[in-house]
Design an enzyme around this catalytic site. Structure first.
Site, short mmCIF file in Angstrom:
data_model
loop_
_atom_site.label_atom_id
_atom_site.label_comp_id
_atom_site.label_asym_id
_atom_site.label_seq_id
_atom_site.Cartn_x
_atom_site.Cartn_y
_atom_site.Cartn_z
N ARG A 176 -0.29 16.33 13.53
CA ARG A 176 0.64 15.52 12.73
C ARG A 176 1.14 16.21 11.46
NH1 ARG A 176 -4.41 12.95 12.55
NH2 ARG A 176 -5.47 13.03 10.54
N ASP A 177 2.01 15.48 10.77
CA ASP A 177 2.50 15.78 9.42
C ASP A 177 3.41 17.01 9.38
OD1 ASP A 177 0.76 13.67 8.93
OD2 ASP A 177 -0.84 14.95 8.14
N GLU A 218 -4.71 18.29 7.39
CA GLU A 218 -3.58 17.36 7.38
C GLU A 218 -2.49 17.89 6.43
OE1 GLU A 218 -5.66 13.06 8.03
OE2 GLU A 218 -5.67 13.72 5.96
N TRP A 241 -9.45 9.46 0.12
CA TRP A 241 -9.77 8.60 1.27
C TRP A 241 -11.19 8.07 1.23
CZ3 TRP A 241 -6.40 6.08 3.74
CH2 TRP A 241 -5.17 6.60 4.12
N GLN A 256 4.07 7.07 2.55
CA GLN A 256 3.34 6.25 3.52
C GLN A 256 3.15 4.87 2.91
OE1 GLN A 256 1.62 7.43 6.92
NE2 GLN A 256 3.73 7.92 6.44
N TRP A 298 0.83 -1.21 0.00
CA TRP A 298 0.00 0.00 0.00
C TRP A 298 0.86 1.26 0.00
CZ3 TRP A 298 -5.06 1.84 0.50
CH2 TRP A 298 -5.19 3.11 1.08
N MET A 299 0.43 2.31 -0.70
CA MET A 299 1.01 3.64 -0.48
C MET A 299 -0.09 4.67 -0.33
SD MET A 299 2.61 5.60 -3.83
CE MET A 299 2.75 7.17 -2.98
N ASN A 300 0.13 5.65 0.57
CA ASN A 300 -0.68 6.87 0.52
C ASN A 300 0.26 8.06 0.41
OD1 ASN A 300 -1.03 5.74 3.47
ND2 ASN A 300 -1.51 7.87 3.81
N ASP A 301 0.25 9.00 1.30
CA ASP A 301 0.93 10.28 1.08
C ASP A 301 2.40 10.17 0.64
OD1 ASP A 301 -1.34 10.59 2.61
OD2 ASP A 301 -0.33 11.60 4.27
N SER A 328 3.08 10.73 8.21
CA SER A 328 3.64 11.63 7.20
C SER A 328 4.56 12.71 7.77
CB SER A 328 2.52 12.30 6.43
OG SER A 328 1.93 11.33 5.61
C1 FRU Z 1 -3.16 11.89 5.16
C2 FRU Z 1 -2.87 11.12 6.42
C3 FRU Z 1 -1.89 11.88 7.30
C4 FRU Z 1 -1.26 10.82 8.13
C5 FRU Z 1 -1.19 9.67 7.14
C6 FRU Z 1 -1.38 8.31 7.74
O1 FRU Z 1 -3.53 11.11 4.10
O2 FRU Z 1 -4.06 10.84 7.11
O3 FRU Z 1 -2.49 12.92 8.05
O4 FRU Z 1 -0.01 11.19 8.60
O5 FRU Z 1 -2.20 9.90 6.18
O6 FRU Z 1 -1.08 7.32 6.82
#
Ligand code: FRU
Length: 519
Positions: free
Chosen positions: A177-178, A229, A314, A67, A48-51, A108
């Site tokens: 966060r972030d 975020e 999301w 991520q 999986w990847m997100n940010d 992140s």
């Molecule tokens: C944004 C987020 C960030 C968090 C990360 C978790 O997409 O929700 O705020 O750090 O993803 O994977």
């Protein structure tokens, strides 16, 4: 959705129901040819990847951390995956950079080059790369996020976590966060912009380790329909002038203009302590459904502000069609600022390095479009990945029967399509994605979303980057941007332009093959 734990468990449950959680592939086995696999966008080998995270340029390499959950193609305990590129276009996958530990998952954040060795982690001759990230302690309810750092003295190949982590404790805010860290030359200090609930909090440090709270921004500004975020902040010059403004990027989920997650921005000034803006209303960096958590590279040497986002939302990211990997980035973009009357807007265009992917090309001119015309069959027997440029004549009064709606449709023989159009009556751009999947997997995916924009030039250039499962649309020099993904049962292999209730002149255009970045 405001409770982060609920939000995370929702994603996991959604993902686990719809996807096999076994790691299914490796670089050797997968030639990046699977169905829906992006050919000109970065995606992880598996999992999986997100940010995108920690983007920094150093010694000829653009680093992209992200991520990542390497074990399955669903969200899970977050790591920082890692890739590098010499040209922002071709990527080399490297081993995972940061693993979760006893303080939590690695959420992140950002990375910098400590050129003056303010931290003492490196040396002036061999500066440390410092990554700032959020620890998410999944064992705790409520207040479970703190900020931490890790450093590398071997060009990002190996990382040591700072033994005194966390460097910023949680002051009692559930969503905290972030961290985005950058050097502020005027006040000679590091600044950290941090998402805190529905605000951005600013901290300062001289050595990257001790942080002092400075100020906050957000109440009464922009959109507050979701959690703030992944902030970013940088100065940008207004095109054609000597004026410079600070741009504060704030990602928000949900609350986006097309539903779900999206990126808003504020134009203002920053004096080393406080960010001030006259802009009360949200402006959006991208009007599509699939550009989230985008931030910029630090330490870029040629003066460009380079941005990349996660090409997903999301609302349905955890429910995407079941594949061995999940997630991809947008095409890297160069950001700019443009003044329109009293208003200042962010512009995004694909980075010029895209030209290194150019293959066969066909161009055309002076086509009168009445109802529809297939461009791909007539000119080129393929439709993705390609870059399409179209210049439309927008002088409505020049002739009778000017189309009320015109645009472009990517489609296949199964009757599936995505279309992008301009509505001349209501002065809006729209994306119709109501029939762009082979298999319905989320109630939020199908959508017809639009945004107001009055074309006031006699011609307008459209530019589209079409990959196997995405289209990025840019017009009016990057003022108009819309990124959207699709999952048809068979690839879209036809490109059609259309005009309704009249005709539109396609003044000129081209379709250019984009060579796969994985070959
Ligand atoms: C944004 C987020 C960030 C968090 C990360 C978790 O997409 O929700 O705020 O750090 O993803 O994977």
């Amino acid at each position: 959705m405001r409770n982060f734990l609920f939000y995370i468990s929702f994603l996991c449950i959604a993902g686990i129901i719809s996807c096999n959680t076994k790691k299914e592939s490796s670089v050797e086995e997968v030639p990046f040819q699977e169905k829906h696999r992006p050919q000109v966008h970065f995606s992880p080998v598996a999992g999986w990847m997100n940010d995108p995270n920690g983007m920094v340029y150093y010694e000829g390499e653009y680093h992209l951390f992200y991520q990542h959950y390497p074990e399955a193609s669903v969200w899970g305990p977050m790591h920082w995956g890692h890739a590098i590129s010499k040209d922002l276009v071709h990527w080399e996958h490297l081993p995972v950079a940061l693993y979760p530990d006893s303080l939590g998952y690695i959420f992140s954040g950002s990375a910098i080059v400590d050129l003056e060795n303010t931290s003492g982690f490196g040396a002036k001759e061999n500066p440390a790369l410092i990554a700032f990230y959020t620890y998410f302690d999944h064992t705790k309810q409520g207040i479970n996020q703190t900020q931490a750092l890790a450093y590398s003295v071997d060009k990002g190949r190996t990382w040591a976590k700072y033994e005194k982590n966390p460097v910023v404790e949680n002051p009692g805010i559930p969503d905290f966060r972030d961290p985005k860290v950058f050097w502020h030359e005027e006040s000679k200090q590091w600044i950290m912009a941090l998402a805190a609930g529905q605000e951005i909090h600013f901290y300062a440090s001289k050595d990257c380790k001790e942080w002092t709270f400075l100020s906050h921004f957000g109440e009464g500004y922009g959109n507050h329909d979701g959690v703030w975020e992944c902030p970013d902040m940088f100065p940008l010059k207004v095109k054609g002038s000597n004026e410079t403004y600070w741009v504060l990027i704030v990602n928000i989920n949900p609350g986006g203009p097309a539903g779900g997650s999206a990126t808003q921005y504020f134009v203002g000034n920053f004096d080393g302590k406080t960010f001030k803006s006259d802009q009360k209303k949200a402006k959006w960096a991208d009007q599509g459904k699939d550009n989230y958590a985008g931030v910029t590279w630090s330490n870029v040497q040629d003066g460009r502000t380079l941005f990349i986002g996660w090409m997903n939302n999301w609302q349905y990211a955890g429910e995407k069609p079941c594949i061995a990997w999940s997630g991809a980035t947008t095409f890297p973009r160069e950001l700019g600022l443009e003044k329109d009357g009293q208003d200042i807007y962010l512009t995004s265009v694909p980075v010029r390095e895209i030209e290194s992917l150019y293959g066969k090309n066909i161009s055309f001119s002076n086509l009168e479009i009445n109802k529809s015309k297939i461009l791909s069959e007539r000119f080129l027997p393929m439709a993705a990945p390609v870059e399409i440029k179209l210049v439309f004549d927008q002088t409505e009064n020049s002739k009778m029967g000017f189309a009320s709606i015109y645009g472009i449709r990517l489609k296949n023989a199964k009757g599936e399509y995505i279309s992008i159009g301009y509505d001349n009556k209501d002065k809006l751009f729209y994306t119709d994605r109501t029939n762009a999947v082979g298999e319905v997997f989320s109630e939020h995916f199908s959508s017809l979303h639009s945004f107001l924009y009055k074309v006031d030039t006699s011609q307008i250039e459209w530019r589209l980057i079409v990959d196997m499962a995405s289209v990025e649309f840019f017009a009016a020099g990057g003022r108009v941007v819309s990124t959207n993904v699709f999952y048809p049962s068979e690839p879209f292999d036809q490109i059609e332009v259309f005009a309704e209730d009249g005709t539109i002149d396609l003044v000129s255009g081209s379709i250019t093959e984009l060579k796969s970045i994985w070959k």
